[in-house]
Design an enzyme around this catalytic site. Structure first.
Site, PDB file in Angstrom:
ATOM      1  N   ILE A  12       0.848  -1.207   0.000  1.00 20.49           N
ATOM      2  CA  ILE A  12       0.000   0.000   0.000  1.00 20.49           C
ATOM      3  C   ILE A  12       0.879   1.251   0.000  1.00 20.49           C
ATOM      4  O   ILE A  12       0.572   2.247  -0.671  1.00 20.49           O
ATOM      5  CB  ILE A  12      -0.976  -0.010   1.202  1.00 20.49           C
ATOM      6  CG1 ILE A  12      -1.778  -1.319   1.208  1.00 20.49           C
ATOM      7  CG2 ILE A  12      -1.925   1.181   1.148  1.00 20.49           C
ATOM      8  CD1 ILE A  12      -2.607  -1.550   2.458  1.00 20.49           C
ATOM      9  N   ASN A  32      12.602  -0.922   5.937  1.00 19.53           N
ATOM     10  CA  ASN A  32      13.727  -1.840   6.210  1.00 19.53           C
ATOM     11  C   ASN A  32      13.736  -3.024   5.241  1.00 19.53           C
ATOM     12  O   ASN A  32      14.535  -3.939   5.389  1.00 19.53           O
ATOM     13  CB  ASN A  32      13.715  -2.309   7.672  1.00 19.53           C
ATOM     14  CG  ASN A  32      12.520  -3.187   7.992  1.00 19.53           C
ATOM     15  OD1 ASN A  32      11.695  -3.476   7.120  1.00 19.53           O
ATOM     16  ND2 ASN A  32      12.408  -3.630   9.232  1.00 19.53           N
ATOM     17  N   GLY A  82       5.157  -1.926   9.359  1.00 20.37           N
ATOM     18  CA  GLY A  82       4.718  -2.874  10.389  1.00 20.37           C
ATOM     19  C   GLY A  82       4.609  -4.270   9.805  1.00 20.37           C
ATOM     20  O   GLY A  82       4.430  -4.432   8.593  1.00 20.37           O
ATOM     21  N   LYS A  84       2.576  -7.671   9.145  1.00 17.35           N
ATOM     22  CA  LYS A  84       1.139  -7.699   8.870  1.00 17.35           C
ATOM     23  C   LYS A  84       0.523  -9.076   8.636  1.00 17.35           C
ATOM     24  O   LYS A  84      -0.611  -9.179   8.184  1.00 17.35           O
ATOM     25  CB  LYS A  84       0.848  -6.806   7.664  1.00 17.35           C
ATOM     26  CG  LYS A  84       1.524  -7.273   6.386  1.00 17.35           C
ATOM     27  CD  LYS A  84       1.057  -6.473   5.181  1.00 17.35           C
ATOM     28  CE  LYS A  84       1.604  -7.070   3.902  1.00 17.35           C
ATOM     29  NZ  LYS A  84       1.198  -6.357   2.716  1.00 17.35           N
ATOM     30  N   ASN A  99       7.956  -4.861  17.260  1.00 14.14           N
ATOM     31  CA  ASN A  99       8.173  -4.116  16.009  1.00 14.14           C
ATOM     32  C   ASN A  99       7.076  -3.067  15.767  1.00 14.14           C
ATOM     33  O   ASN A  99       7.354  -1.906  15.512  1.00 14.14           O
ATOM     34  CB  ASN A  99       8.215  -5.103  14.840  1.00 14.14           C
ATOM     35  CG  ASN A  99       8.514  -4.415  13.515  1.00 14.14           C
ATOM     36  OD1 ASN A  99       9.593  -3.880  13.336  1.00 14.14           O
ATOM     37  ND2 ASN A  99       7.546  -4.404  12.621  1.00 14.14           N
ATOM     38  N   SER A 124      -6.759  -0.897  10.452  1.00 17.97           N
ATOM     39  CA  SER A 124      -7.394  -2.037   9.788  1.00 17.97           C
ATOM     40  C   SER A 124      -8.781  -2.292  10.360  1.00 17.97           C
ATOM     41  O   SER A 124      -9.042  -2.028  11.546  1.00 17.97           O
ATOM     42  CB  SER A 124      -6.514  -3.272  10.026  1.00 17.97           C
ATOM     43  OG  SER A 124      -7.228  -4.451   9.752  1.00 17.97           O
ATOM     44  N   TYR A 149      -1.333  -9.411  15.692  1.00 18.99           N
ATOM     45  CA  TYR A 149      -1.245  -8.374  14.651  1.00 18.99           C
ATOM     46  C   TYR A 149      -2.371  -7.356  14.828  1.00 18.99           C
ATOM     47  O   TYR A 149      -2.157  -6.146  14.852  1.00 18.99           O
ATOM     48  CB  TYR A 149      -1.324  -9.017  13.250  1.00 18.99           C
ATOM     49  CG  TYR A 149      -1.851  -8.067  12.197  1.00 18.99           C
ATOM     50  CD1 TYR A 149      -1.023  -7.099  11.655  1.00 18.99           C
ATOM     51  CD2 TYR A 149      -3.190  -8.112  11.785  1.00 18.99           C
ATOM     52  CE1 TYR A 149      -1.514  -6.187  10.716  1.00 18.99           C
ATOM     53  CE2 TYR A 149      -3.687  -7.226  10.866  1.00 18.99           C
ATOM     54  CZ  TYR A 149      -2.844  -6.262  10.322  1.00 18.99           C
ATOM     55  OH  TYR A 149      -3.339  -5.367   9.417  1.00 18.99           O
ATOM     56  N   LYS A 153      -2.740  -3.071  16.036  1.00 17.26           N
ATOM     57  CA  LYS A 153      -3.501  -1.965  15.421  1.00 17.26           C
ATOM     58  C   LYS A 153      -4.353  -1.271  16.487  1.00 17.26           C
ATOM     59  O   LYS A 153      -4.403  -0.052  16.552  1.00 17.26           O
ATOM     60  CB  LYS A 153      -4.395  -2.484  14.288  1.00 17.26           C
ATOM     61  CG  LYS A 153      -3.625  -3.037  13.076  1.00 17.26           C
ATOM     62  CD  LYS A 153      -2.842  -1.961  12.354  1.00 17.26           C
ATOM     63  CE  LYS A 153      -2.163  -2.478  11.099  1.00 17.26           C
ATOM     64  NZ  LYS A 153      -1.174  -1.538  10.542  1.00 17.26           N
ATOM     65  N   PHE A 178     -10.270  -2.004   4.674  1.00 14.28           N
ATOM     66  CA  PHE A 178     -10.916  -3.301   4.543  1.00 14.28           C
ATOM     67  C   PHE A 178      -9.983  -4.192   3.710  1.00 14.28           C
ATOM     68  O   PHE A 178      -8.847  -4.386   4.127  1.00 14.28           O
ATOM     69  CB  PHE A 178     -12.371  -3.109   4.090  1.00 14.28           C
ATOM     70  CG  PHE A 178     -13.177  -2.654   5.292  1.00 14.28           C
ATOM     71  CD1 PHE A 178     -12.982  -1.375   5.847  1.00 14.28           C
ATOM     72  CD2 PHE A 178     -14.011  -3.520   5.968  1.00 14.28           C
ATOM     73  CE1 PHE A 178     -13.627  -0.977   7.020  1.00 14.28           C
ATOM     74  CE2 PHE A 178     -14.673  -3.135   7.133  1.00 14.28           C
ATOM     75  CZ  PHE A 178     -14.474  -1.858   7.656  1.00 14.28           C
ATOM     76  N   ASP A 293      -8.987 -20.623  11.265  1.00 14.36           N
ATOM     77  CA  ASP A 293      -9.204 -20.038  12.606  1.00 14.36           C
ATOM     78  C   ASP A 293      -9.244 -18.519  12.546  1.00 14.36           C
ATOM     79  O   ASP A 293      -8.382 -17.902  11.912  1.00 14.36           O
ATOM     80  CB  ASP A 293      -8.040 -20.423  13.542  1.00 14.36           C
ATOM     81  CG  ASP A 293      -8.293 -21.768  14.181  1.00 14.36           C
ATOM     82  OD1 ASP A 293      -9.379 -22.313  13.974  1.00 14.36           O
ATOM     83  OD2 ASP A 293      -7.376 -22.255  14.866  1.00 14.36           O
TER      84      ASP A 293
HETATM   85  N1  UFG Z   1      -9.171 -17.236   1.853  1.00 16.54           N
HETATM   86  C1  UFG Z   1      -9.301 -18.503   1.314  1.00 16.54           C
HETATM   87  N2  UFG Z   1      -8.163 -19.127   0.896  1.00 16.54           N
HETATM   88  C2  UFG Z   1      -6.928 -18.560   0.982  1.00 16.54           C
HETATM   89  C3  UFG Z   1      -6.826 -17.262   1.530  1.00 16.54           C
HETATM   90  C4  UFG Z   1      -7.977 -16.644   1.963  1.00 16.54           C
HETATM   91  O1  UFG Z   1     -10.390 -19.053   1.232  1.00 16.54           O
HETATM   92  O2  UFG Z   1      -5.931 -19.196   0.601  1.00 16.54           O
HETATM   93  C5  UFG Z   1     -10.400 -16.552   2.293  1.00 16.54           C
HETATM   94  C6  UFG Z   1     -10.397 -16.251   3.785  1.00 16.54           C
HETATM   95  O3  UFG Z   1     -10.888 -17.343   4.509  1.00 16.54           O
HETATM   96  C7  UFG Z   1     -11.302 -15.037   3.838  1.00 16.54           C
HETATM   97  C8  UFG Z   1     -11.067 -14.331   2.491  1.00 16.54           C
HETATM   98  O4  UFG Z   1     -10.471 -15.299   1.656  1.00 16.54           O
HETATM   99  O5  UFG Z   1     -12.631 -15.448   3.884  1.00 16.54           O
HETATM  100  C9  UFG Z   1     -10.139 -13.151   2.613  1.00 16.54           C
HETATM  101  O6  UFG Z   1      -8.952 -13.566   3.285  1.00 16.54           O
HETATM  102  P1  UFG Z   1      -7.652 -12.664   3.346  1.00 16.54           P
HETATM  103  O7  UFG Z   1      -6.626 -13.418   4.106  1.00 16.54           O
HETATM  104  O8  UFG Z   1      -7.288 -12.166   2.002  1.00 16.54           O
HETATM  105  O9  UFG Z   1      -8.155 -11.384   4.155  1.00 16.54           O
HETATM  106  P2  UFG Z   1      -8.783 -11.284   5.630  1.00 16.54           P
HETATM  107  O10 UFG Z   1     -10.136 -10.678   5.451  1.00 16.54           O
HETATM  108  O11 UFG Z   1      -8.683 -12.533   6.387  1.00 16.54           O
HETATM  109  O12 UFG Z   1      -7.754 -10.302   6.328  1.00 16.54           O
HETATM  110  C10 UFG Z   1      -7.721  -8.950   5.994  1.00 16.54           C
HETATM  111  C11 UFG Z   1      -6.316  -8.395   6.114  1.00 16.54           C
HETATM  112  C12 UFG Z   1      -5.853  -8.390   7.558  1.00 16.54           C
HETATM  113  C13 UFG Z   1      -6.877  -7.779   8.445  1.00 16.54           C
HETATM  114  C14 UFG Z   1      -8.223  -8.412   8.244  1.00 16.54           C
HETATM  115  C15 UFG Z   1      -9.230  -7.723   9.124  1.00 16.54           C
HETATM  116  O13 UFG Z   1      -5.401  -9.156   5.356  1.00 16.54           O
HETATM  117  O14 UFG Z   1      -4.694  -7.614   7.630  1.00 16.54           O
HETATM  118  O15 UFG Z   1      -8.588  -8.310   6.880  1.00 16.54           O
HETATM  119  O16 UFG Z   1     -10.446  -7.510   8.581  1.00 16.54           O
HETATM  120  F1  UFG Z   1      -6.534  -7.925   9.753  1.00 16.54           F
END
Ligand code: UFG
Length: 334
Positions: A12, A32, A82, A84, A99, A124, A149, A153, A178, A293
């Protein structure tokens, strides 16, 4: 006007540096390179025709910050630096707290010493925790998270709020992102995580590129229309532009504001995979797997505050998000 962008070589941060340079700001990046490549600075220059000042350093290093603030008159800071990765933070909590909190504390101390009072923080949606109903509104309690993590935030938002309380001339904007996806239209910048991606879009791209065999969709038994999780995906270039609006707003409004940046629409994992296939014409093999999880069934934003205060809303659609994400991966692998 000079803007210090911490973590400016990251996903970003680099897109934001481009928008800043194109809008005429001077940009100083401190990074870094723990999760970014040095040649991102060259790519930023290639896109904008202007080279940001670059310090290969940690922003948790007070001596380096002293050097940067002494050399440049920094008018405002955008703080991205940071760690993430949600899953990694559960395995290495101390590393994440050390960190992500140290960097903010060191930065604020340097800003205090040098009289810099304007800061935009990369927060976030995770700060809304596990119990708020969707869509998330900034007035809801945002005081817990599901991973170390996410807690960094929450804690950083607290630190910044307390800092602003004793500096009535300071302005702090907490931007709650988001799910940013996609890349720059040039194909030169995009989401390029080290190792196997944790996030959905970079994973989908690597499967499409044949580097990973198939996508595992984490759960199809959620209480959602197709059983897969709903998220609010926004284009990273729209998100980057939101930072410029926030900087402007901070210039005339002292105090602290938390602001959601999203589209206000939710898209399921399956819908995203289909949109990617339609936009790129490339097949993405997938299998259904167990839930991951900590995943919530649905996360999306109420974005009315961003529109009201910043005059910001997203402009780029899902097709463009998918096309630009893929364009980056294709060019990058060539
Ligand atoms: N997903 C899969 N398979 C994968 C990866 C992700 O099915 O291999 C699904 C996840 O279960 C979720 C969706 O895709 O339903 C989005 O997952 P991401 O990991 O891309 O994003 P998240 O919504 O879990 O996490 C994001 C940011 C985090 C933040 C979080 C809080 O990456 O930094 O939103 O809302 F903390």
């Amino acid at each position: 006007m000079s803007i210090l962008v911490t973590g400016g070589a990251g996903y970003i941060g680099s897109h934001t540096a481009v928008e800043l340079l194109q809008a005429g700001y001077d940009v100083v990046i401190v990074d870094n390179l723990s999760n970014a490549r040095a040649d991102v600075i060259d790519r930023i220059e290639k896109i904008t025709g202007r080279r940001p000042a670059f310090y290969h350093a940690s922003c948790a290093d007070p001596k380096e910050l002293e050097r940067i603030f002494s050399r440049h008159t920094i008018d405002a800071v955008i703080h991205f630096a940071g760690f993430k990765a949600v899953g990694e933070s559960c395995r290495k909590p101390l590393q994440y707290y050390r960190n992500n909190l140290d960097s903010t504390l060191c930065l604020l101390e340097a800003m205090e010493r040098f009289g810099c009072r304007r800061l935009v923080f990369s927060s976030s949606a995770t700060v809304y925790g596990m119990n708020n109903p969707v869509p998330y509104v900034e007035t809801m309690p945002a005081l817990s998270s599901s991973s170390p993590y996410g807690w960094t935030k929450v804690m950083n938002e607290r630190i910044l709020t307390d800092y602003a309380a004793v500096h009535p001339d300071a302005s702090v904007i907490l931007l709650r992102y988001f799910n940013p996806i996609g890349g720059h239209a040039s194909g030169l910048l995009g989401d390029d995580p080290n190792g196997i991606p944790n996030n959905l879009m970079p994973y989908v791209c690597r499967v499409a590129a044949g580097q990973l065999e198939k996508l595992t969709i984490f759960g199809n038994d959620y209480p959602t229309p197709d059983g897969t999780c709903l998220r609010d995906y926004l284009h990273v270039v729209d998100l980057a532009k939101g930072h410029l609006r926030a900087l402007d707003y901070a210039g005339t409004h002292p105090g602290v504001e938390a602001i959601n940046l999203g589209t206000g629409k939710s898209v399921s994992v399956l819908e995203l995979v289909r949109a990617f296939q339609n936009a790129t014409g490339v097949r993405v093999p997938y299998v259904m797997g167990p839930r991951r999880d900590g995943d919530l069934p649905e996360v999306w934003a109420d974005c009315s505050k961003a529109k009201r205060l910043l005059g910001w809303q997203t402009e780029l659609d899902m097709e463009e998000m998918c096309r630009s994400a893929w364009n980056f991966v294709k060019r990058h692998e060539a």
